[in-house]
Design a protein around this motif. Structure first.
Motif, PDB file in Angstrom:
ATOM      1  N   UNK A 208      60.950  46.808  47.197  1.00 34.46           N
ATOM      2  CA  UNK A 208      61.723  47.417  46.120  1.00 34.46           C
ATOM      3  C   UNK A 208      61.116  48.772  45.757  1.00 34.46           C
ATOM      4  N   UNK A 209      61.932  49.710  45.285  1.00 36.25           N
ATOM      5  CA  UNK A 209      61.383  51.019  44.905  1.00 36.25           C
ATOM      6  C   UNK A 209      60.644  50.978  43.561  1.00 36.25           C
ATOM      7  N   UNK A 210      60.936  49.962  42.747  1.00 37.56           N
ATOM      8  CA  UNK A 210      60.309  49.858  41.425  1.00 37.56           C
ATOM      9  C   UNK A 210      58.864  49.399  41.541  1.00 37.56           C
ATOM     10  N   UNK A 211      58.100  49.648  40.511  1.00 38.33           N
ATOM     11  CA  UNK A 211      56.752  49.091  40.421  1.00 38.33           C
ATOM     12  C   UNK A 211      56.902  47.704  39.807  1.00 38.33           C
ATOM     13  N   UNK A 212      56.845  46.675  40.643  1.00 36.30           N
ATOM     14  CA  UNK A 212      57.040  45.309  40.169  1.00 36.30           C
ATOM     15  C   UNK A 212      55.966  44.391  40.754  1.00 36.30           C
ATOM     16  N   UNK A 213      54.784  44.527  40.186  1.00 35.74           N
ATOM     17  CA  UNK A 213      53.648  43.707  40.595  1.00 35.74           C
ATOM     18  C   UNK A 213      53.963  42.255  40.257  1.00 35.74           C
ATOM     19  N   UNK A 214      53.755  41.374  41.212  1.00 42.91           N
ATOM     20  CA  UNK A 214      54.086  39.967  41.027  1.00 42.91           C
ATOM     21  C   UNK A 214      53.168  39.323  39.990  1.00 42.91           C
ATOM     22  N   UNK A 215      53.757  38.542  39.102  1.00 40.61           N
ATOM     23  CA  UNK A 215      53.003  37.769  38.113  1.00 40.61           C
ATOM     24  C   UNK A 215      53.180  36.293  38.438  1.00 40.61           C
TER      25      UNK A 215
END
Length: 182
Positions: free
Chosen positions: A77-84
């Protein structure tokens, strides 16, 4: 030596399906157990590791501290979406010291987190403890329902294999941490 991962198993083959009614149904099989995956990591966004709301919050590590959750940003994905982490996939950490000590292997390794480099760890982790899913779409084709052997288990990932294989010293370090994690 650099070892290569191998696998082939299913719930029907080992007879797990016949045990599910005595365990409160398929989604509860393995409830209260933490399944530690020592493999090539896991793709944490995979539906087999989603929080379906049927599991309690995981226990803390044996020493009382929170579990490590290091899968990094989703590269798709282009977003910054670090997995939690959630109440299904409760932890993830890389153990690649020996593997990454070789510059050529290190340069070829796409993920230095617990994120899966080859798909093998995601496959084995979901086969062992993946959620009960009503539908599995693979390459646009619905393959119907599927589940891991223990869908009610929590999953903690210890990435010990890079894209080219695994070293026993990295596995030993992960086993030591898994024991400390409880």
């Amino acid at each position: 030596t650099l070892a290569k991962p191998l696998t082939d198993a299913s719930t029907t083959f080992i007879g797990a399906n016949g045990l599910y009614p005595a365990l409160g149904g398929k989604p509860n099989a393995g409830k209260g157990v933490i399944f530690g995956v020592l493999d090539s990591g896991a793709w944490p966004e995979h539906p087999s590791f989603a929080d379906q709301g049927n599991l309690a919050a995981p226990p803390r590590k044996a020493d009382g501290t929170p579990r490590t959750c290091n899968f990094g940003d989703n590269p798709l994905t282009p977003a910054s979406d670090v997995y939690a982490c959630n109440n299904k996939l409760i932890g993830g950490a890389p153990f690649l010291a020996t593997y990454l000590s070789n510059p050529a292997r290190a340069a070829a390794e796409p993920y230095r987190t617990a994120r899966d480099s080859s798909g093998h760890g995601t496959h084995t982790g979901s086969t062992a403890a993946g959620n009960a899913l009503n539908s599995a779409v693979v390459l646009g084709v619905d393959r119907g329902p599927l589940n891991g052997v223990a869908p009610g288990a929590w999953v903690s990932v210890y990435k010990v294999c890079g894209i080219q294989g695994c070293f026993s010293s990295d596995s030993a370090a992960a086993v030591e941490q898994a024991i400390l994690d409880g």
